[in-house]
Design a protein around this motif. Structure first.
Motif, PDB file in Angstrom:
ATOM      1  N   CYS A 168       6.353  10.105 -19.697  1.00 38.30           N
ATOM      2  CA  CYS A 168       7.410   9.185 -20.139  1.00 38.30           C
ATOM      3  C   CYS A 168       7.921   8.349 -18.963  1.00 38.30           C
ATOM      4  O   CYS A 168       7.904   8.788 -17.815  1.00 38.30           O
ATOM      5  N   ALA A 195       2.428  16.133 -19.526  1.00 36.19           N
ATOM      6  CA  ALA A 195       1.413  15.138 -19.813  1.00 36.19           C
ATOM      7  C   ALA A 195       0.034  15.642 -19.391  1.00 36.19           C
ATOM      8  O   ALA A 195      -0.949  15.454 -20.110  1.00 36.19           O
ATOM      9  N   TRP A 230      -3.493  14.129 -19.677  1.00 34.83           N
ATOM     10  CA  TRP A 230      -3.292  13.115 -18.638  1.00 34.83           C
ATOM     11  C   TRP A 230      -4.101  13.480 -17.414  1.00 34.83           C
ATOM     12  O   TRP A 230      -4.156  14.633 -17.007  1.00 34.83           O
ATOM     13  N   SER A 275       6.336  10.517 -24.922  1.00 34.43           N
ATOM     14  CA  SER A 275       4.892  10.257 -24.831  1.00 34.43           C
ATOM     15  C   SER A 275       4.166  11.330 -24.032  1.00 34.43           C
ATOM     16  O   SER A 275       2.932  11.355 -24.021  1.00 34.43           O
ATOM     17  N   CYS A 276       4.900  12.217 -23.380  1.00 38.16           N
ATOM     18  CA  CYS A 276       4.266  13.278 -22.588  1.00 38.16           C
ATOM     19  C   CYS A 276       3.368  14.145 -23.466  1.00 38.16           C
ATOM     20  O   CYS A 276       2.310  14.584 -23.035  1.00 38.16           O
ATOM     21  N   CYS A 304      12.474  11.452 -23.420  1.00 41.09           N
ATOM     22  CA  CYS A 304      11.603  12.524 -22.959  1.00 41.09           C
ATOM     23  C   CYS A 304      12.168  13.890 -23.333  1.00 41.09           C
ATOM     24  O   CYS A 304      13.358  14.143 -23.171  1.00 41.09           O
ATOM     25  N   TYR A 317       1.572  13.305 -25.750  1.00 36.27           N
ATOM     26  CA  TYR A 317       0.336  12.599 -26.071  1.00 36.27           C
ATOM     27  C   TYR A 317      -0.495  12.328 -24.819  1.00 36.27           C
ATOM     28  O   TYR A 317      -1.460  11.575 -24.860  1.00 36.27           O
ATOM     29  N   GLY A 318      -0.103  12.927 -23.689  1.00 35.02           N
ATOM     30  CA  GLY A 318      -0.867  12.790 -22.457  1.00 35.02           C
ATOM     31  C   GLY A 318      -0.458  11.640 -21.568  1.00 35.02           C
ATOM     32  O   GLY A 318      -1.177  11.296 -20.638  1.00 35.02           O
ATOM     33  N   ASN A 319       0.688  11.036 -21.827  1.00 34.53           N
ATOM     34  CA  ASN A 319       1.195   9.944 -20.986  1.00 34.53           C
ATOM     35  C   ASN A 319       2.610  10.275 -20.550  1.00 34.53           C
ATOM     36  O   ASN A 319       3.497  10.401 -21.386  1.00 34.53           O
TER      37      ASN A 319
END
Length: 94
Positions: free
Chosen positions: A72, A88, A93, A65-66, A78, A68-70
């Motif tokens: 992990c 992120a 993020w 999810s990194c 990851c 996508y700006g979030n």
């Protein structure tokens, strides 16, 4: 060897090989001792593997999810666990 475990007259840069024949009874004892010593770690690894397998079987798609700006929360999915916050942040993020 004198004393035990000391080898003399070895040449620097030379290649040496050691061939070990272990007693089968001693090998079995060693395996059992190591199994007991690392039982907790093996159990933990099995549980983590089972959790990942359960998620995969349930159809839950897991990915990093990194990107996508979030950051992990699970290192197994990851792409760059060590730098997850930086990745992120580079992807939005705050």
């Amino acid at each position: 060897e004198e004393p035990d475990g000391t080898f003399r007259k070895l040449q620097a840069g030379a290649v040496y090989y050691v061939y070990v024949v272990q007693d089968s009874e001693q090998e079995q004892k060693d395996r059992e001792a190591m199994q007991m010593r690392f039982a907790d770690q093996l159990q933990k690894e099995k549980s983590e593997f089972n959790a990942r397998a359960e998620a995969a079987e349930s159809g839950i798609a897991e990915s990093c999810s990194c990107i996508y700006g979030n950051p992990c929360v699970d290192e197994y999915n990851c792409r760059d666990w060590t730098n997850r916050f930086k990745v992120a942040a580079e992807n939005g993020w705050k």
